[in-house]
Design a protein around this motif. Structure first.
Motif, PDB file in Angstrom:
ATOM      1  N   VAL A   1       0.872  -0.759  -0.372  1.00  0.00           N
ATOM      2  CA  VAL A   1       0.342  -0.432  -0.368  1.00  0.00           C
ATOM      3  C   VAL A   1       0.697   0.785   0.174  1.00  0.00           C
ATOM      4  O   VAL A   1       1.431   1.488   0.529  1.00  0.00           O
ATOM      5  N   GLY A   2       1.348   1.570  -1.282  1.00  0.00           N
ATOM      6  CA  GLY A   2       1.628   2.919  -1.082  1.00  0.00           C
ATOM      7  C   GLY A   2       0.875   4.590  -0.981  1.00  0.00           C
ATOM      8  O   GLY A   2       0.064   4.862  -1.898  1.00  0.00           O
ATOM      9  N   SER A   3       1.069   4.971   0.489  1.00  0.00           N
ATOM     10  CA  SER A   3       0.272   6.176   1.090  1.00  0.00           C
ATOM     11  C   SER A   3       1.121   6.720   2.546  1.00  0.00           C
ATOM     12  O   SER A   3       1.502   5.962   2.406  1.00  0.00           O
TER      13      SER A   3
ATOM     14  N   PRO B   1       5.089   7.769   6.412  1.00  0.00           N
ATOM     15  CA  PRO B   1       5.172   9.039   6.339  1.00  0.00           C
ATOM     16  C   PRO B   1       5.719   9.286   5.245  1.00  0.00           C
ATOM     17  O   PRO B   1       5.206  10.501   4.746  1.00  0.00           O
ATOM     18  N   GLU B   2       6.876   8.768   4.633  1.00  0.00           N
ATOM     19  CA  GLU B   2       7.988   9.054   3.189  1.00  0.00           C
ATOM     20  C   GLU B   2       7.095   8.806   1.877  1.00  0.00           C
ATOM     21  O   GLU B   2       7.577   8.789   1.130  1.00  0.00           O
ATOM     22  N   ASP B   3       6.548   8.134   1.607  1.00  0.00           N
ATOM     23  CA  ASP B   3       5.705   7.133   0.410  1.00  0.00           C
ATOM     24  C   ASP B   3       4.643   7.993   0.420  1.00  0.00           C
ATOM     25  O   ASP B   3       3.983   9.255   0.585  1.00  0.00           O
TER      26      ASP B   3
ATOM     27  N   ALA C   1      -1.509   1.079  -8.115  1.00  0.00           N
ATOM     28  CA  ALA C   1      -1.713   2.348  -6.725  1.00  0.00           C
ATOM     29  C   ALA C   1      -2.375   2.928  -6.396  1.00  0.00           C
ATOM     30  O   ALA C   1      -2.311   3.055  -5.244  1.00  0.00           O
ATOM     31  N   GLU C   2      -3.781   3.430  -7.630  1.00  0.00           N
ATOM     32  CA  GLU C   2      -3.848   4.301  -6.479  1.00  0.00           C
ATOM     33  C   GLU C   2      -5.222   4.305  -5.966  1.00  0.00           C
ATOM     34  O   GLU C   2      -5.765   4.737  -5.393  1.00  0.00           O
ATOM     35  N   ASN C   3      -5.462   2.728  -6.285  1.00  0.00           N
ATOM     36  CA  ASN C   3      -6.923   2.322  -4.950  1.00  0.00           C
ATOM     37  C   ASN C   3      -6.715   1.495  -4.011  1.00  0.00           C
ATOM     38  O   ASN C   3      -7.145   0.757  -3.294  1.00  0.00           O
TER      39      ASN C   3
ATOM     40  N   ARG D   1       8.389   1.873   3.527  1.00  0.00           N
ATOM     41  CA  ARG D   1       7.908   0.750   4.307  1.00  0.00           C
ATOM     42  C   ARG D   1       6.383   1.073   3.957  1.00  0.00           C
ATOM     43  O   ARG D   1       6.075   0.876   5.104  1.00  0.00           O
ATOM     44  N   ARG D   2       5.984  -0.039   2.815  1.00  0.00           N
ATOM     45  CA  ARG D   2       4.744   0.037   2.504  1.00  0.00           C
ATOM     46  C   ARG D   2       3.962  -1.195   2.980  1.00  0.00           C
ATOM     47  O   ARG D   2       3.417  -1.284   2.384  1.00  0.00           O
ATOM     48  N   SER D   3       4.713  -2.663   3.143  1.00  0.00           N
ATOM     49  CA  SER D   3       3.948  -3.448   3.010  1.00  0.00           C
ATOM     50  C   SER D   3       3.033  -4.057   4.035  1.00  0.00           C
ATOM     51  O   SER D   3       4.146  -4.130   5.672  1.00  0.00           O
ATOM     52  N   LEU D   4       2.039  -4.343   4.327  1.00  0.00           N
ATOM     53  CA  LEU D   4       1.696  -4.922   5.347  1.00  0.00           C
ATOM     54  C   LEU D   4       0.991  -6.154   4.985  1.00  0.00           C
ATOM     55  O   LEU D   4       1.437  -6.754   4.396  1.00  0.00           O
TER      56      LEU D   4
END
Length: 467
Positions: A58-60, A65-67, A93-95, A129-132
């Motif tokens: 999840v790129g957010s 905070p830096e993604d 990425a957008e969804n 760090r976007r991996s959940l």
């Protein structure tokens, strides 16, 4: 034995009962149409989703905070060697934030630490760090995917989705460029089914079992691609299987999450040399899966391998991180009176995912009207190499989007007319018994070996043509 033939109809038929199929079913059912899932085994309890490590990208800035969405897109395109369909990569990425966090309304619980913060990881190829992941420590290591699929399955059932378990789809039939029906085998009732549908979503996974070395479940045999091709759809990028470098072969056989590399794990050869920096001085052990698989293959070919693989050294990973994020692995080692991070673990590359698949447009519709695709069945999102966590995100996002698109299509279409006896007879496969002929098991074994050798980690145009 003569099997009976029954006819059913539905607005939206979904082929496959894994994560993508279940999410598509929910989206379609919430759109107010009749939905049916046909699954080769058991919906929610079979397929690769079941055994996957469960990372979800999840790129957010709400995750890191830096993604950002743009950075997620950029990482996806770079990993895919700029061979991705940029529209599909951006849709993913957008969804991702909306759809992944939206899983909680179905009862999915996202993993958190003792302070209640989301457990985040940075697998190779990701710059943030976007991996959940879903909370799955209560499940066996070969069924952790049920932490997502079972809540979705129950939600779909409550919406009235019809489930046809142990009912593989044998053929999809189209007429005048539009999908019309499907021929299925109801294995439990020993009958054929002709299922008429206004729209069909193929979500039956990839083709890992076409290779002799794979971590895919036994039911992932390329059904998505064969069905689509037979119905008149196009495939793309089928020369791109993905190899997973972290497949544990000793002291146990299991997928070892590549997120561990972002926590300080490294690869070593039989001489205990950390070899990745010599292949990729900048990325080192955070190189992408295709790069790491190639490096391991070359180490083994050079005689520096261990039992056909290399060591995964987790001694540099914080002990608390090992116990929290990789609890199932530390427990598996303890059951063998070993300690993860101290005792040796050997890994080797195996076929893990297919980047190729059904060619679709921005509505996830193939060239056959009314035939959609989601999950690993869909080609183009990942280019030549997929990032860790993007597969689950793709299943969740494209499942939701394809379900909505198929619903919209079905609303504007009349139900195909029931098939006549002659049409049904033409659909049925020949069941004539042959005393002579090739052994199917032998042919399958040979095909898998050929694919591994000719479309393996190192492949060329010449080897692909020879295969």
């Amino acid at each position: 034995m003569t099997l009976t033939v029954d006819q059913l109809d539905t607005d939206v038929l979904i082929v496959g009962g894994g994560l993508a199929g279940l999410r598509a079913a929910i989206a379609a059912a919430e759109g107010g149409v009749r939905v049916m899932i046909a699954c080769k085994r058991k919906a929610g309890r079979s397929g690769n989703t079941l055994v996957a490590e469960g990372g979800i990208a999840v790129g957010s800035p709400n995750v890191d905070p830096e993604d950002s969405i743009e950075q997620h897109v950029a990482d996806t395109l770079a990993s895919g060697k700029d061979l991705c369909d940029p529209i599909l990569s951006r849709m993913l990425a957008e969804n991702s934030e909306k759809e992944v966090f939206g899983l909680t309304r179905f009862g999915v619980v996202l993993g958190r630490d003792k302070s209640g913060n989301l457990l985040r990881g940075q697998p190779p190829g990701h710059t943030k760090r976007r991996s959940l992941r879903a909370e799955s420590d209560h499940l066996p290591k070969n069924a952790r995917g049920q932490s997502i699929t079972i809540p979705l399955l129950k939600f779909a059932e409550n919406l009235g989705v019809t489930l046809l378990d142990r009912t593989p789809i044998l053929r999809l039939l189209s007429r005048d460029g539009a999908i019309e029906s499907a021929l299925a085998m109801d294995e439990e009732k020993e009958r054929y089914l002709v299922i008429h549908a206004k729209a069909v979503i193929i979500a039956a996974g990839g083709a890992g079992q076409m290779f002799s070395l794979t971590n895919n479940t036994a039911d992932i045999t390329g059904d998505s691609y064969a069905l689509a091709l037979d119905a008149g759809a196009d495939l793309r990028d089928m020369e791109f299987p993905q190899f997973y470098p972290n497949w544990g072969i000793s002291p146990f056989r299991s997928t070892i999450s590549s997120v561990m590399m972002g926590e300080g794990a490294v690869f070593r050869n039989k001489n205990q040399e950390r070899f990745m920096p010599s292949y990729y001085p900048e990325a080192k052990d955070m190189a992408t899966r295709d790069q790491t698989s190639l490096a391991i293959f070359q180490e083994v070919q050079a005689g520096r391998g261990v039992e056909g693989g290399v060591y995964l050294d987790a001694s540099g990973v914080d002990r608390e991180v090992l116990e929290v994020k990789f609890h199932h692995l530390t427990e598996a080692m303890r059951r063998l009176n070993l300690e993860f991070g101290k005792d040796p673990v050997i890994v080797t590359p195996v076929v893990h995912h297919y980047m190729g698949g059904i060619s679709v447009n921005r509505h996830l519709e193939s060239g056959v009207h009314g035939l959609f695709a989601a999950g690993e069945a869909c080609g183009g999102t990942h280019g030549a190499n997929r990032l860790s966590g993007n597969a689950f995100s793709e299943c969740i996002v494209f499942g939701a989007l394809s379900g909505a698109a198929a619903t919209e299509y079905a609303r504007g279409r009349e139900m195909p007319r029931p098939a006549g006896k002659e049409s049904i007879a033409a659909m049925l496969p020949s069941l004539a018994f042959q005393e002579e002929g090739p052994d199917i098991a032998d042919l399958r074994r040979e095909m898998r070996e050929i694919n591994w050798k000719k479309n393996g980690i190192i492949r060329t145009e010449e080897s692909l043509l020879a295969g």
